[in-house]
Motif scaffolding. Structure first.
Motif, short mmCIF file in Angstrom:
data_model
loop_
_atom_site.label_atom_id
_atom_site.label_comp_id
_atom_site.label_asym_id
_atom_site.label_seq_id
_atom_site.Cartn_x
_atom_site.Cartn_y
_atom_site.Cartn_z
N ASP A 28 -27.86 20.88 -11.96
CA ASP A 28 -28.43 21.41 -10.72
C ASP A 28 -27.42 21.37 -9.58
OD1 ASP A 28 -30.81 21.86 -12.04
OD2 ASP A 28 -31.81 20.08 -11.22
N GLU A 29 -26.51 20.41 -9.65
CA GLU A 29 -25.48 20.28 -8.62
C GLU A 29 -24.27 21.16 -8.89
OE1 GLU A 29 -25.62 18.47 -5.75
OE2 GLU A 29 -27.71 18.07 -6.24
N GLY A 30 -24.29 21.90 -10.01
CA GLY A 30 -23.21 22.84 -10.30
C GLY A 30 -22.20 22.38 -11.33
N ALA A 31 -22.48 21.30 -12.04
CA ALA A 31 -21.55 20.85 -13.08
C ALA A 31 -21.47 21.89 -14.19
CB ALA A 31 -22.00 19.51 -13.64
N GLN A 32 -20.27 22.04 -14.72
CA GLN A 32 -20.02 22.99 -15.81
C GLN A 32 -20.00 22.27 -17.15
OE1 GLN A 32 -19.57 26.38 -15.32
NE2 GLN A 32 -20.12 26.01 -13.18
N GLY A 33 -19.81 23.03 -18.22
CA GLY A 33 -19.81 22.48 -19.58
C GLY A 33 -18.82 21.37 -19.80
N THR A 34 -17.59 21.52 -19.28
CA THR A 34 -16.59 20.48 -19.49
C THR A 34 -16.95 19.20 -18.74
OG1 THR A 34 -15.25 21.39 -17.69
CG2 THR A 34 -14.70 22.09 -19.92
N ASP A 35 -17.61 19.34 -17.61
CA ASP A 35 -18.04 18.17 -16.85
C ASP A 35 -19.15 17.41 -17.57
OD1 ASP A 35 -16.32 18.94 -14.76
OD2 ASP A 35 -17.88 20.18 -13.86
N LEU A 36 -19.91 18.10 -18.37
CA LEU A 36 -21.06 17.50 -19.04
C LEU A 36 -20.78 17.08 -20.47
CD1 LEU A 36 -23.70 20.08 -17.78
CD2 LEU A 36 -23.25 17.80 -16.86
#
Length: 61
Positions: A28-36
């Motif tokens: 929801d805060e804008g994290a992308q796939g690599t961040d997750l």
């Protein structure tokens, strides 16, 4: 707790839910796939441990 093998079964579900909520909030805060990616790996470990415990019969000591 980051190691699902050391938790009681009822604790696994609660920790898995917390991981999923955290991942969803990050998205929801804008994290992308690599961040997750690290969170997704942890979620998979918890899901696998839950599946394993449902398949293996309890051991009486």
């Amino acid at each position: 707790m980051l190691d699902p093998r050391v938790l009681d079964t009822h604790e696994l579900d609660a920790e898995l839910a917390a991981l999923r909520r955290g991942r969803d909030a990050s998205m929801d805060e804008g994290a992308q796939g690599t961040d997750l990616a690290a969170t997704d790996v942890l979620i998979e470990r918890f899901e696998e441990e839950i599946r394993r415990r449902h398949q293996d019969p309890p051991v009486d000591i």
